[in-house]
Design a protein around this motif. Structure first.
Motif, PDB file in Angstrom:
ATOM      1  N   GLN A 166       0.753  -1.138   0.040  1.00  0.00           N
ATOM      2  CA  GLN A 166      -0.029  -0.162  -0.032  1.00  0.00           C
ATOM      3  C   GLN A 166       0.945   1.216   0.060  1.00  0.00           C
ATOM      4  N   ILE A 190      -1.773   3.504  -2.282  1.00  0.00           N
ATOM      5  CA  ILE A 190      -3.192   3.295  -2.367  1.00  0.00           C
ATOM      6  C   ILE A 190      -3.424   2.618  -0.935  1.00  0.00           C
ATOM      7  N   TYR A 241      -6.226  -0.485   0.471  1.00  0.00           N
ATOM      8  CA  TYR A 241      -6.975  -1.663   0.068  1.00  0.00           C
ATOM      9  C   TYR A 241      -8.122  -1.544   0.927  1.00  0.00           C
ATOM     10  N   GLN A 270     -10.777  -6.442  -0.263  1.00  0.00           N
ATOM     11  CA  GLN A 270      -9.691  -6.574  -1.013  1.00  0.00           C
ATOM     12  C   GLN A 270      -8.433  -7.212  -0.430  1.00  0.00           C
ATOM     13  N   GLY A 298     -13.192  -3.786  -8.661  1.00  0.00           N
ATOM     14  CA  GLY A 298     -11.752  -3.678  -8.058  1.00  0.00           C
ATOM     15  C   GLY A 298     -10.983  -5.052  -8.277  1.00  0.00           C
ATOM     16  N   THR A 329      -9.051  -5.703 -10.992  1.00  0.00           N
ATOM     17  CA  THR A 329      -7.779  -5.247 -11.288  1.00  0.00           C
ATOM     18  C   THR A 329      -6.724  -4.926 -10.091  1.00  0.00           C
ATOM     19  N   THR A 330      -7.293  -4.271  -9.357  1.00  0.00           N
ATOM     20  CA  THR A 330      -6.427  -3.750  -8.241  1.00  0.00           C
ATOM     21  C   THR A 330      -6.082  -5.004  -7.410  1.00  0.00           C
ATOM     22  N   ASN A 383      -3.382  -7.057  -9.350  1.00  0.00           N
ATOM     23  CA  ASN A 383      -2.194  -6.395  -9.407  1.00  0.00           C
ATOM     24  C   ASN A 383      -1.219  -6.550  -7.960  1.00  0.00           C
ATOM     25  N   ALA A 384      -2.035  -6.338  -7.095  1.00  0.00           N
ATOM     26  CA  ALA A 384      -1.539  -6.914  -5.909  1.00  0.00           C
ATOM     27  C   ALA A 384      -0.915  -8.208  -5.720  1.00  0.00           C
ATOM     28  N   THR A 408      -1.882  -4.827 -16.163  1.00  0.00           N
ATOM     29  CA  THR A 408      -0.942  -4.978 -15.323  1.00  0.00           C
ATOM     30  C   THR A 408       0.288  -4.674 -15.452  1.00  0.00           C
TER      31      THR A 408
END
Length: 468
Positions: free
Chosen positions: A316, A321, A323, A327, A349, A351-352, A355-356, A385
């Motif tokens: 984060q 960002i 989460y 998430q 969400g 995609t977020t 990516n994580a 990504t």
């Protein structure tokens, strides 16, 4: 709109401009009535020097001009010594080049092709032809005549030349005898003839409506047809009902036919929840493999409840960002399990989270590979990504072999070098493709599946994401 006027042309093949072996599509120059005409169409195996009788129409190609497009063609072997020489010199028969063709034709003249067919041992009289060479020429000549025999046999049923090529490649010299024995073999997936066409051939051979061969083919056809509707199997009751309507035979004959096919492993009957379901063997094997392999992956990574709060907090801060709690939970579940499914509509969400997950797996030293069922989806995944994504077919290194369906170079013997595979748009992945992906995953490889069950389903049989 006026109907096209079909014309007939007779002439000799002067030059093969282009020929595709797999489909038989050919571009050639035909000498007819003192004119050289460009001819296009599916004419597998046609060689220079052959005499052809063509039925078709003239068309105007925007680049190449006037062409004669063939609908039906008949082949006649060259009859004169000059035409035979040209036919052989062009390489129509493997092992004979221009020089040897000249010596053979000089020796046997207009009887050359008769000698090759009926007395090939006489070819040894020609300089440079050993007994072994004569036998090889005879075998090649028989092969060519075999193709002709198949095409001649099937042409009276208006069977497309591409089907004739597949028939020859499947059964070679035995093709005509195989079809006479059971014309319904033409409905096989690797031949691809429609059931109605095969049924028409069978009727011309006086095969009875309740013949076991027809019933077996009808049952298999109904199952194959329903693959296109997304079904990997059908309830036995539904199969018998639909097949009964198609074949117009009584239920007892259909039940007996189904028993015979099951006993011969041509179909698989599986009981589930008190009902019998019928599969084509390939689909039953695929579903069984998927279930077993998924169970193996899950058992290899029991969720021990490990937390990743420190790693998620660090990520984060790195990305700037925050989460949400759901998430964070999803990221933790993906890292703790061998199989993880992330579903949700647009804007939820996904995609977020993905990516994580990718970032944290890579921080642990895992090699992550990304894939999607279509080129468009793979491109979008790469953009979101910042990493390379491929179509599943490209990831598995597809090899489209003629007559063998879709074959992948990546499988159990040549697994992917990945510790984690992330697949987007899973709703579009069918059963057979998913089986191929699992077969290409090495033991210990994790699988992350992303998709929306309300999005487009797969074109092929099975609804993998919804079922899982």
């Amino acid at each position: 709109m006026e109907a096209q006027e079909y014309l007939r042309l007779t002439g000799t093949v002067e030059h093969i401009v282009y020929q595709k072996e797999e489909s038989g599509f050919t571009v050639l120059e035909l000498a007819s009535d003192g004119e050289l005409i460009t001819v296009v169409g599916e004419m597998p195996g046609v060689a220079e020097g052959e005499e052809l009788v063509l039925t078709g129409t003239y068309v105007a190609h925007p680049t190449f001009g006037s062409q004669f497009r063939v609908s039906v063609y008949e082949r006649q072997l060259p009859a004169t010594a000059g035409a035979i020489y040209k036919y052989l010199a062009a390489g129509a028969i493997k092992g004979i080049g221009p020089a040897l063709a000249r010596r053979i034709v000089d020796r046997f003249g207009e009887n050359t092709l008769d000698v090759m067919e009926k007395a090939p041992e006489q070819l040894c009289q020609v300089k440079g032809v050993s007994q072994r060479k004569a036998e090889e020429i005879a075998q090649e000549f028989k092969r060519i005549f075999g193709v002709r025999a198949v095409m001649l046999f099937l042409s009276k049923y208006q069977i497309h030349s591409s089907v004739c090529v597949r028939v020859w490649k499947k059964w070679a010299a035995m093709a005509v005898d195989v079809i006479r024995e059971n014309p319904y073999v033409l409905c096989r997936a690797d031949i691809g003839l429609d059931f109605d066409q095969a049924d028409g051939i069978a009727r011309s051979m006086d095969i009875a409506p309740d013949d076991p061969r027809r019933i077996a083919a009808g049952l298999q056809f109904v199952l194959s047809h329903n693959l296109g509707n997304g079904h990997t199997c059908l309830p036995a009751e539904t199969l018998i009902k639909v097949a009964g309507t198609l074949l117009e035979v009584d239920r007892a004959a259909l039940e007996l036919g189904l028993e015979d096919l099951s006993r011969e492993n041509e179909l698989v009957v599986c009981s589930c929840g008190g009902r019998d379901f019928v599969f084509l063997p390939e689909l039953y094997a695929a579903e069984t493999y998927i279930a077993g392999r998924m169970a193996l992956i899950l058992s290899s990574y029991p969720d021990l409840g490990q937390t990743y709060d420190r790693q998620i907090d660090a990520l984060q801060e790195q990305l700037g960002i925050v989460y949400e709690s759901r998430q964070r939970k999803a990221i933790t579940m993906a890292l703790n399990n061998g199989v993880f499914i992330l579903t949700g509509g647009p804007g939820t969400g996904k995609t977020t989270i993905i990516n994580a997950i990718i970032e944290l797996f890579e921080q642990r030293g895992d090699k992550v590979m990304l894939a999607a069922p279509t080129g468009r989806a793979a491109k979008r995944m790469s953009e979101l990504t910042g990493r390379q994504s491929k179509t599943i077919h490209r990831l598995l290194e597809v090899d489209f072999r003629d007559g063998a369906g879709t074959v992948f170079k990546r499988d159990e013997r040549n697994t992917l070098p990945a510790d984690v595979i992330v697949v987007d748009e899973m709703s579009m992945v069918d059963t057979l493709l998913f089986q191929s992906l699992l077969r290409a995953m090495k033991l210990g490889c994790r699988l992350v599946m992303v998709g929306d069950t309300d999005q487009l389903p797969s074109v092929g049989p099975g609804n993998v994401l919804r079922d899982i």
